[in-house]
Design a protein around this motif. Structure first.
Motif: not given
Length: 349
Positions: A87-93, A102-107, A138-142, A196-197
């Motif tokens: 979700r977009m609201r997770g972008l700041p984190g 750190q890993r951008p999208v938590p495991a 975010p999916y690419g980072a994952l 944003v993207w």
């Protein structure tokens, strides 16, 4: 030990040419045009929407083999999990973790299934490069953090006024007869998503030139063969004697097995690659001004003029702050009429 799967990830905003690039890349030996793999679990497995070859995905012989190696009984759960994690609201984190190394999208436990997906695709297709046109940063980072993945990011950018206009067209999700329409966000939302993207894509990968290549839609349609040659070289594919181009701006397309994406992924035969410039004439003055104002921070960065029909800026000038080059925009030099029968921005994901 198996070698890592090389994934060419197409990142950026929608309606920027990803379907065109994915379909053409899928014609090269050793390249598999997978389409938007983040949608495999929902649109492919749960909804059984058409594969690029035209068959429902669960009936496609290739995907039938791939699916045997995946937990398809959990497809709905995996799809829901991805929606929540991206979700977009997770972008700041996400950006904060990226800055900290750190890993951008938590495991997550579902990551094993995602890693298995890319490994199974490479195994059953024999591809040296898997093209994933999911676009969402975010999916690419994952994906880039998954074990066994070698990620290369192709950042596709298009004039935000053109993308906003394209988003407003009424199109069936899988063709004109599909009653379910593709997303049609209002121009202000399309503009903000573009900003944003594209900004997040640069933040995540722009500092790693060896694994990042940026290509503008306008440059692609101005010189398709040369631009695709550059992309193929970046992906690490030998294109010697291995090109789908029948001329500088025409390609011969055979069916791919892409998941989701724009309906133009079903196009086959010899088709011209031309720019869609209808937006230059039909985008209202109010919409043009609104999108221009909202995307102003990105226009200079990516080399787009403020004024309708204004001169384009080279990518180098946009990045370095050197004086802009004058002259007609690459996109403006293409024929809007010729684009109607070919692969155009009107059709791109």
């Amino acid at each position: 030990m198996n070698p890592p799967v090389r994934v060419l990830y197409l990142a950026g905003s929608g309606r920027s040419g990803s379907t065109l690039v994915t379909t053409v890349l899928g014609q090269y030996d050793g390249v598999f045009a997978a389409g938007e793999l983040r949608y495999l679990w929902q649109r492919g497995e749960v909804e059984n929407r058409p594969c690029g070859c035209g068959r429902p995905l669960r009936d496609c012989p290739l995907w039938r083999e791939v699916r045997r190696d995946l937990p398809v009984d959990r497809a709905a759960v995996i799809a829901a999990g991805l929606r929540g994690r991206l979700r977009m609201r997770g972008l700041p984190g996400l950006l904060r973790r990226h800055r900290r190394g750190q890993r951008p999208v938590p495991a997550h436990p579902d990551d094993a299934a995602l890693a298995d997906l890319y490994a199974a695709v490479a195994r059953h297709t024999g591809a040296r490069v898997v093209v994933d046109s999911s676009k969402l940063p975010p999916y690419g980072a994952l994906v880039g953090a998954l074990p066994g993945i070698e990620l290369r990011v192709l950042h596709l950018v298009r004039d935000p006024r053109a993308t906003a206009f394209s988003w407003r067209r009424r199109r069936g999700l899988d063709g004109d007869t599909d009653p379910e329409l593709m997303s049609r966000p209002p121009v202000w939302k399309a503009a903000l998503l573009w900003l944003v993207w594209n900004t997040v894509t640069v933040r995540l990968w722009g500092g790693t030139p060896a694994g990042y290549l940026r290509v503008r839609y306008e440059d692609l349609t101005a010189d398709p063969e040369a631009t695709l040659r550059r992309i193929v070289a970046f992906a690490g594919v030998d294109d010697a004697g291995n090109t789908p181009f029948t001329g500088p701006a025409t390609v011969r397309l055979t069916p791919t097995h892409s998941v989701a994406g724009n309906p133009s992924r079903h196009r086959t035969g010899v088709v011209p690659v031309t720019a869609d410039v209808q937006w230059r004439h039909d985008l209202s003055r109010w919409s043009y001004a609104l999108v221009t104002g909202l995307t102003a921070p990105g226009l200079r960065r990516f080399g787009y003029p403020w004024r309708r029909g204004g001169p384009a800026v080279t990518e180098q000038s946009a990045e370095t702050g050197q004086p802009a080059e004058t002259g007609q925009s690459a996109e403006a030099g293409q024929s809007a009429v010729a684009g109607r029968s070919g692969l155009t921005g009107q059709e791109e994901g």
